[in-house]
Design an enzyme around this catalytic site. Sequence first.
Site, PDB file in Angstrom:
ATOM      1  N   SER A 144     -10.082  26.289  39.409  1.00 43.15           N
ATOM      2  CA  SER A 144     -10.531  27.683  39.420  1.00 43.15           C
ATOM      3  C   SER A 144     -11.433  27.893  40.617  1.00 43.15           C
ATOM      4  O   SER A 144     -12.099  26.961  41.085  1.00 43.15           O
ATOM      5  CB  SER A 144     -11.324  27.985  38.140  1.00 43.15           C
ATOM      6  OG  SER A 144     -12.028  29.210  38.272  1.00 43.15           O
ATOM      7  N   TYR A 157     -17.691  25.630  32.151  1.00 41.64           N
ATOM      8  CA  TYR A 157     -16.426  25.855  32.866  1.00 41.64           C
ATOM      9  C   TYR A 157     -16.596  25.500  34.341  1.00 41.64           C
ATOM     10  O   TYR A 157     -15.804  24.743  34.914  1.00 41.64           O
ATOM     11  CB  TYR A 157     -16.029  27.325  32.692  1.00 41.64           C
ATOM     12  CG  TYR A 157     -14.690  27.699  33.277  1.00 41.64           C
ATOM     13  CD1 TYR A 157     -13.510  27.358  32.628  1.00 41.64           C
ATOM     14  CD2 TYR A 157     -14.599  28.429  34.467  1.00 41.64           C
ATOM     15  CE1 TYR A 157     -12.273  27.719  33.154  1.00 41.64           C
ATOM     16  CE2 TYR A 157     -13.377  28.797  34.993  1.00 41.64           C
ATOM     17  CZ  TYR A 157     -12.215  28.444  34.335  1.00 41.64           C
ATOM     18  OH  TYR A 157     -11.000  28.813  34.850  1.00 41.64           O
ATOM     19  N   LYS A 161     -14.561  22.303  35.948  1.00 43.36           N
ATOM     20  CA  LYS A 161     -13.524  22.616  36.940  1.00 43.36           C
ATOM     21  C   LYS A 161     -13.878  21.996  38.291  1.00 43.36           C
ATOM     22  O   LYS A 161     -12.993  21.550  39.034  1.00 43.36           O
ATOM     23  CB  LYS A 161     -13.343  24.132  37.058  1.00 43.36           C
ATOM     24  CG  LYS A 161     -12.666  24.770  35.840  1.00 43.36           C
ATOM     25  CD  LYS A 161     -11.216  24.339  35.696  1.00 43.36           C
ATOM     26  CE  LYS A 161     -10.470  25.152  34.654  1.00 43.36           C
ATOM     27  NZ  LYS A 161      -9.041  24.852  34.570  1.00 43.36           N
TER      28      LYS A 161
END
Length: 264
Positions: A144, A157, A161
């Site tokens: 991402s 997150y 990532k």
Amino acid sequence: MDLGLKGKVAVVTGGSVGIGLAIAEGLAQEGVQLVLCARNAERLAEKAAGISATYGVKAIGVPTDVSKADDISHLVETTRREFGGVDILINNAGTGSEETIMTAPDERWQYYWDLHVMSAVRLTRGLVPFMRERGGGVILNNASICAAQPLWYEPIYNTTKAALVMLSKTMSTEFIKDNIRVNVVNPGLVLTPDWMKTATLLTADKDITPEQYLDNIAKENAPIGRFAAPEEIANLFVFLCSPRASYIVGSTYYIDGGWLKVIT
Ligand code: NDP
């Protein structure tokens, strides 16, 4: 353009909706056979059958929670039994988080570590031997833009990532001697059913439609002023899988409509 992928076998995690489904369809269009996995068995079976019927390739769904080691062993074994091996692995399954560092318990960190990082480690360990037998392969990880440009409301997150991007770089060095190319893609805003659901919930009692809500997010963030369609992300994945991308190793591709604010 013939991408030279006909007859290859790919495992796509999270292949039942959103970006993963678009990648699966893009590969199927090139004649690639598919092993799709996700947790919701019913949706998975329906999408695998739809792809078989539309593109005339063998596509199976294997219900799997990629955060669990036993489920991954089952996925690897089923791939061996059904296809005798694999050429392409797409580590795509994942999801946003929403928390603060002060309130998120250890279990939550552990879950996302297993979902975004260990799933790729375990699937790679399980499937690389098959790629070696076939003389090579491709591994693509879907991280991402948040790996490099964090959103304040999802620290777990962002962190997991970012770890996936570093894992990809490290994997690429270990496996290129086996003719296995590893790369990672960092998408920006991609319009999946999940974004639509969130927008619908957040605008339920407001004087704004879900479409306007999403449009505002896109205009505030991405210079291109709109979300990507999943197919626009899938096109890059399909190209990176192909022999046309034969010199691309250990790279990180941003596909974000200009959202990334720095050069890397
Ligand atoms: P969706 O929520 O649309 O789809 C996620 C897919 O992953 C589904 O097939 C889901 O099926 C599966 N999945 C989720 N958790 C698990 C699990 N534990 N085990 C197995 N399968 C799982 O996601 P997107 O298409 O939006 O995102 C795909 C990837 O792209 C993710 O890694 C995401 O972080 C990344 N990404 C997405 C962006 C976006 O704007 N959409 C932007 C940047 C990156 P099921 O629920 O049945 O398990």
